[in-house]
Enzyme design. Structure first.
Site, PDB file in Angstrom:
ATOM      1  N   LYS A   1       6.702  -6.697  10.900  1.00 26.24           N
ATOM      2  CA  LYS A   1       6.181  -6.066   9.687  1.00 26.24           C
ATOM      3  C   LYS A   1       7.244  -5.273   8.926  1.00 26.24           C
ATOM      4  CE  LYS A   1       2.223  -3.201   8.261  1.00 26.24           C
ATOM      5  NZ  LYS A   1       2.866  -1.991   7.753  1.00 26.24           N
TER       6      LYS A   1
ATOM      7  N   ALA B   1      -3.955   1.395  12.501  1.00 20.47           N
ATOM      8  CA  ALA B   1      -5.361   1.332  12.095  1.00 20.47           C
ATOM      9  C   ALA B   1      -6.102   0.174  12.732  1.00 20.47           C
ATOM     10  CB  ALA B   1      -5.464   1.234  10.577  1.00 20.47           C
TER      11      ALA B   1
ATOM     12  N   PHE C   1       3.715  -8.692  -9.445  1.00 18.00           N
ATOM     13  CA  PHE C   1       4.824  -9.589  -9.091  1.00 18.00           C
ATOM     14  C   PHE C   1       5.226 -10.357 -10.347  1.00 18.00           C
ATOM     15  CE2 PHE C   1       3.422  -8.554  -4.935  1.00 18.00           C
ATOM     16  CZ  PHE C   1       4.415  -8.916  -4.033  1.00 18.00           C
TER      17      PHE C   1
ATOM     18  N   LYS D   1       0.826  -1.215   0.000  1.00 25.01           N
ATOM     19  CA  LYS D   1       0.000   0.000   0.000  1.00 25.01           C
ATOM     20  C   LYS D   1       0.860   1.265   0.000  1.00 25.01           C
ATOM     21  CE  LYS D   1      -2.680   0.071   3.486  1.00 25.01           C
ATOM     22  NZ  LYS D   1      -1.795   0.814   4.412  1.00 25.01           N
TER      23      LYS D   1
ATOM     24  N   THR E   1       4.024   1.476  -0.810  1.00 23.80           N
ATOM     25  CA  THR E   1       4.773   1.452  -2.078  1.00 23.80           C
ATOM     26  C   THR E   1       3.915   2.037  -3.200  1.00 23.80           C
ATOM     27  OG1 THR E   1       5.981  -0.512  -1.361  1.00 23.80           O
ATOM     28  CG2 THR E   1       5.962  -0.051  -3.728  1.00 23.80           C
TER      29      THR E   1
ATOM     30  N   PHE F   1      -3.560  -0.522   7.106  1.00 27.89           N
ATOM     31  CA  PHE F   1      -4.108  -1.867   6.925  1.00 27.89           C
ATOM     32  C   PHE F   1      -5.180  -1.894   5.828  1.00 27.89           C
ATOM     33  CE2 PHE F   1      -2.443  -2.474  11.375  1.00 27.89           C
ATOM     34  CZ  PHE F   1      -1.415  -3.294  10.982  1.00 27.89           C
TER      35      PHE F   1
ATOM     36  N   TRP G   1       7.182  -0.807  -7.766  1.00 29.27           N
ATOM     37  CA  TRP G   1       8.265  -1.403  -6.976  1.00 29.27           C
ATOM     38  C   TRP G   1       9.499  -1.624  -7.838  1.00 29.27           C
ATOM     39  CZ3 TRP G   1      11.113  -5.953  -7.027  1.00 29.27           C
ATOM     40  CH2 TRP G   1      11.839  -6.233  -5.859  1.00 29.27           C
TER      41      TRP G   1
ATOM     42  N   ARG H   1       1.808   8.471   6.999  1.00 27.63           N
ATOM     43  CA  ARG H   1       2.031   8.391   8.435  1.00 27.63           C
ATOM     44  C   ARG H   1       3.511   8.129   8.716  1.00 27.63           C
ATOM     45  NH1 ARG H   1      -1.184   3.501  10.196  1.00 27.63           N
ATOM     46  NH2 ARG H   1      -0.505   2.836   8.126  1.00 27.63           N
TER      47      ARG H   1
END
Length: 556
Positions: free
Chosen positions: A105, A273, A381, A71, A73, A301, A409, A94
């Site tokens: 994480k 969140a 991906f 998210k 990224t 999230f 990415w 944030r």
């Protein structure tokens, strides 16, 4: 492929003053924290506040899985891609917490060639905002216990102290503690608790406060305990407001950094969140809207948590009107939701994809209830197949959503041009009819039930006796008009992390409810969610190091 930290460390950053010029911010409005970080002055808002707002785009996601969704990224990459297309864009994020950074994480600066930099600074101490929040929180706790020790003129019932200490670290042994042990001069013995800083009410207050005056008003309203008559005792009554505000005087100012491609990024505040309201500060978002044509922001999230709270708490409180939503998914995560094991996600599996896409479907339906146009983006991906991508593309278009493949990415801004064009088409051709999902005057139980049924898909809500009692008390005190902040597992639409996909025939259990009167919402804890996480068996901290030249490794 290079690691995220290698890419970030090899980046050639612009001096932050040069980045500020992209937003027409003058030197006089920058408070420097080294070469590549700065806070924005209070005077800047006064200069720009009467400008028209740009467009506001929220980035959210399906429920997170071990497969990863990307998210942040995507948020960073979309901002870079809008720059590639010649748009004046800014990203509003944030600040990362040290808890997940050293836990499981990892950091929250994005990834690959779509990162906010300086990455190590952002993920570690940054400009000290979280330390200031922690200090203000614990100053209030110290003043509370000192008041009890020094005669307790406010007649505080030590069995009804609700204010908790905090630390920005995953430390499960601090969840439930006893303080005041030792000699008589060491304080009154009572049970106490720690929460992680990002779940603190002061974190929420910092993110929701419009200015210093509003900050002090909110701090003063914090309920820290109840007296022997059952009446609330506030931080204002403890005369703690001014000192807390002094600790937060710099932390309230938004921070400016940049992406790998020098797109401006405002980073400010960082409530989780799953256990808090999950959005960056109102000040940062409102400032960004005045400085750029398009602001890309994110909420934590999945959309059942971050987006719901962005809409029902942040937008409600700040009068924000989002123009579009980007919903992030991956083929791998959808197959995981369809029951595929983590080590088999690279294999094409149409049956699992068809089953797991129900999670994406529910999030689309939820976001459409808020009246905001949706763009679904598939974070690409190398193992994704054309057949899988085409299936998801058709699925989204059948539900009146724009669809775009994102390769940010791997390719940075250039890899996000398809997504950026989809967002621009949506902004140009679809009108937002944003409206929160419940009204202010709805009873608290009905607000909770609305979120549980409409957003999670629950059949109903059940309440523990303590939660029932607290809800009645909160409404009797006159706080029934506040929005609700649902604390729930991020891994499922339900309150059971094991229920993947689109669960049906379940109830949500509310075990505890408490008032955050300064922040202006009521928190409902569901399932087994904790406000102080613990470290995993092998924490990420095990792999983090720094060499003799000061170069950090293992941070991601």
């Amino acid at each position: 492929m290079k690691s995220d930290i290698q890419i970030a460390q090899e980046a050639v950053m612009l001096p932050i003053g040069e980045v500020a010029k992209k937003l027409d911010i003058g030197e006089e409005h920058l408070e420097y924290y080294g070469k590549y970080k700065a806070k924005l002055s209070d005077e800047l808002w006064e200069q720009v506040k009467d400008r028209p707002d740009g467009k506001l785009v929220l980035v959210t996601a399906i429920n997170p899985t071990p497969a990863g969704e990307g998210k942040t990224t995507t948020s960073v990459g979309l901002g870079q891609a809008l720059g590639v297309l010649g748009k004046k864009a800014v990203v509003a994020l944030r600040e990362p917490s040290l808890g997940p950074c050293f836990g499981v994480k990892g950091g929250a600066a994005g990834g690959g060639y779509a990162q906010a930099v300086p990455m190590e600074d952002l993920n570690l101490h940054f400009t000290g905002d979280f330390h200031a929040i922690t200090s203000a929180n614990n100053l209030l706790a110290a003043m509370l216990d000192n008041h009890i020790q020094q005669g307790n003129l406010l007649r505080i019932d030590t069995r009804q102290v609700v204010w908790k200490r905090c630390v920005d670290m995953n430390d499960r042994v601090l969840r439930n503690i006893v303080v005041g042990l030792g000699r008589k001069t060491d304080g009154v013995v009572r049970e106490d608790h720690f929460i992680i800083t990002v779940a603190s009410e002061i974190m929420a207050i910092l993110c929701l406060a419009e200015n210093m005056e509003d900050l002090k008003k909110r701090l003063s309203s914090i309920i820290v305990a109840y007296n022997m008559d059952g009446d609330p005792v506030t931080a204002g009554q403890l005369q703690a407001t001014g000192a807390m505000a002094a600790l937060l005087k710099d932390a309230i100012k938004p921070n400016l950094i940049q992406t790998l491609e020098h797109t401006p990024v405002l980073v400010h505040g960082g409530p989780f969140a799953n256990i808090a309201h999950g959005c960056n500060s109102i000040r940062a978002t409102k400032t960004a809207l005045k400085l750029a044509d398009i602001t890309v922001t994110e909420a934590g999230f999945g959309a059942d948590l971050g987006a719901e709270k962005f809409f029902d708490i942040k937008c409600r409180k700040a009068g924000l009107h989002p123009d579009a939503v980007v919903l992030v998914a991956t083929v791998r995560a959808l197959k995981y939701n369809g029951g595929v094991a983590k080590d088999r996600l690279s294999e094409e599996n149409p049956e699992a994809l068809e089953k797991g896409i129900a999670n994406l479907e529910k999030h689309i339906e939820n976001l459409q209830k808020y009246g905001v146009p949706i763009v679904v983006t598939l974070n690409s991906f190398i193992t994704d197949t054309e057949k899988e991508i085409e299936y998801i593309r058709n699925f989204c278009r059948e539900r009146n959503c724009e669809f775009a493949l994102s390769e940010v990415w791997e390719k940075g801004g250039e890899g996000g041009v398809e997504l950026a064009n989809a967002v621009l088409r949506t902004l140009e051709t679809k009108e937002s009819h944003f409206k929160p999902i419940y009204e202010d005057d709805l009873p608290l139980k009905e607000k909770i039930r609305t979120v549980a049924k409409e957003i999670y898909g629950a059949d109903d809500v059940v309440y523990a006796p303590a939660a029932e009692t607290e809800l009645k008390k909160i409404e009797d005190m006159g706080f029934g008009n506040l929005p609700v902040c649902m604390a729930k597992t991020q891994y499922s639409l339900s309150d059971d992390p094991a229920l993947l996909g689109r669960p049906k025939n379940f109830t949500v259990t509310v075990r505890e409810v408490y008032i955050s009167s300064g922040a202006g919402f009521v928190v409902a804890l569901t399932g087994s969610v904790m406000t102080m996480p613990g470290l995993p068996k092998v924490p990420a901290a095990n792999g983090i190091d720094v060499d003799e030249k000061g170069r950090i490794t293992g941070l991601y």
